[in-house]
Scaffold this motif. Structure first.
Motif: not given
Ligand SMILES: Nc1ncnc2c1ncn2[C@@H]1O[C@H](COP(=O)(O)OP(=O)(O)OP(=O)(O)O)[C@@H](O)[C@H]1O
Ligand SMILES: [Mg+2]
Length: 483
Positions: A136-143, A179-197
């Motif tokens: 799951r993690t590897q996947d979330a780390w994506g690109d 910026e890319m890391v901030s995206g990861l922080l959001h994607k890996l969080s409990r908030r991932s289904e909520r907005p990332f602004i």
């Protein structure tokens, strides 16, 4: 937005003292002098920790513990007790309290460390990232490319903090991937289904930034033709990236501080009603905020609020072991982007240059270099001349025989390999600084950790110890003769 603590103690003074102390630590705090009321709060809000007194009128701490565990099993309970009741406190542990502390409370030595270790281990528990093999993690780390030592260290930290709600401050040079890391922080969080602004704080003048972030009411300024919610509201339940945070003005800083402290703010033109939100804040900057605090350009209190978890993104040259993976990634990316241009190839000689180039623009500079090479190359083989001038100049400065306009490969193998040069520099700087790693690292422009890592990697420990010993003998020699 931060970890929540509920305090139940029938002594008013203890409640208010703990409230003040823990708020300053960045916790969200609720207090109650009545156990029943405490239980009601537990029914309404999720808390990370319940800090309760043992002896209270109405209900004792053990009973409260038992009931609290049933209402909110995930909330850790810490029992506060006088020395005389340590035995009962141990009973509390059996009943499921995570720990106990004795009164009078040792705030600095005991309470703060205890709370922070509870909060940290909580972040450990349910996050998928602890095990790096976790698919799951590897996947979330994506690109997010790069699996070198330093990058893995960073990613581990990212997965670890992603699950908590504490503010994160991302620092690193331009183009390192904040910026890319901030995206990861959001994607890996409990908030991932909520907005990332994302908001670029440097892009707007102060007044516009305020209305952009907080919203405004109709008529609050010229052009405000209707009520509008701001980005904080839009990010409610999710994550807000305050990019280039180092650029916000001193007059706007207190307003931001207030949101971080209380989770509430006022829309422009509406001084009456505060808007409450639940937003996880990530701030990013390439400025040295500690320095900005020192020079008075950045408020210290805001800095500490934002910097609950600092994440430093190392420059590319300190994780050059990522280079080849990144290269491959950007080659494919450029070929996808520029239809009709094939994937290019870099010769070993050019890769050697790229490995030694200092990359002041970091990953963005590398991405751009590959993109321009893809477009400029004749055929698929990249020549030095297809790369940006800075890299060409650097290659020449290496003293290699570089044919910039012809198709000759990039010259003969240098007399010394990159590794050999590095080892020589390390040894020289260590000798020069009297074998002081900190100063030596400064001299080399790397972190102390990087230096130690390299010393280890090249197996230089013994060699350095031998040199140091020889040096010491030499410096003692004149004294001996003097005696
Ligand atoms: N690990 C990575 N893997 C793949 N691409 C990356 C990685 N890190 C950064 N990039 C890419 O490099 C570019 C720069 O990254 P990003 O914008 O996140 O940097 P930044 O630190 O925010 O820069 P700045 O300080 O200039 O705002 C982006 O195109 C991003 O996609
Ligand atoms: Mg950025």
């Amino acid at each position: 937005m931060s970890s929540k603590v509920l305090i139940v103690d029938d002594e008013d003074l203890i409640c208010s003292m703990l409230d003040r102390v823990l708020r300053l630590e960045g916790y969200e705090v609720e207090t109650s002098t009545k156990p029943e009321e405490g239980l009601n709060l537990l029914k309404q809000t999720a808390y990370d920790v319940l800090l309760t007194d043992l002896h209270m009128s109405g209900m004792n701490g053990l009973e409260l513990l038992g009931r609290a565990r049933r209402i909110q099993p995930a909330c850790d309970v810490v029992m506060m007790t006088g020395y005389a009741s340590v035995e009962t406190a141990k009973e509390a542990i059996k009943l499921g309290a995570i720990d106990y502390i004795t009164k009078p409370l040792d705030i600095e030595g005991e309470l703060k460390p205890l709370l922070s270790s509870i909060m940290n281990s909580e972040a450990d528990q349910d996050e998928p990232g602890e095990d790096l093999e976790d698919p799951r993690t590897q996947d979330a780390w994506g690109d997010f490319v790069g699996r070198g030592e330093a990058t893995l260290g960073l990613l581990k930290k990212v997965t670890k903090v992603a699950h908590s709600d504490v503010p994160v401050l991302l620092q690193g040079q331009s183009g390192t991937g904040k910026e890319m890391v901030s995206g990861l922080l959001h994607k890996l969080s409990r908030r991932s289904e909520r907005p990332f602004i994302k908001v670029n704080c440097a892009a707007l003048p102060e007044t516009l930034l305020e209305s952009e972030l907080f919203g405004h009411t109709k008529g609050s300024f010229t052009g405000a033709t209707s009520d509008r919610d701001g980005l904080f509201k839009a990010a409610d339940g999710g994550t807000l990236l305050l990019d280039e945070i180092g650029e916000i003005s001193l007059t706007f800083q207190p307003k931001l501080l207030r949101v971080l402290q209380d989770g509430e703010f006022h829309r422009v033109g509406d001084a009456q009603r505060a808007v409450k939100v639940n937003v996880r804040i990530i701030a990013a900057t390439n400025r040295d905020l500690v320095k900005a605090v020192r020079t008075g350009d950045f408020r210290e209190d805001l800095y500490y609020r934002l910097n609950v978890v600092p994440l430093e993104i190392p420059p590319l040259r300190e994780r050059i072991d990522d280079l080849e993976d990144l290269l491959e990634h950007f080659i494919a990316q450029a070929a996808r982007k520029h239809v009709g241009y094939p994937k290019v190839q870099f010769s070993e000689e050019i890769v050697r240059v790229l490995n030694r180039y200092p990359w002041p623009g970091n990953i963005r500079e590398l991405a751009n270099a590959v993109e321009s090479a893809t477009v400029l190359a004749e055929g698929t083989q990249v020549r030095l001349a297809d790369l940006p001038l800075a890299i060409q100049d650097f290659a020449r400065s290496l003293g290699e025989e570089v044919g910039s306009n012809d198709d000759m490969p990039l010259g003969a193998t240098p007399a010394e390999t990159l590794e050999e040069i590095e080892m020589r520099c390390i040894i020289q700087s260590m000798v020069k600084t009297g074998f002081n790693r900190t100063r030596s690292a400064d001299l080399l422009g790397v972190t102390r950790r990087t230096l130690s890592y390299r010393i280890n990697k090249y197996d230089l420990e013994d060699e350095l110890a031998r040199l140091q010993e020889a040096n010491e003998k030499e410096s003692q020699a004149p004294e001996n003769t003097a005696n």
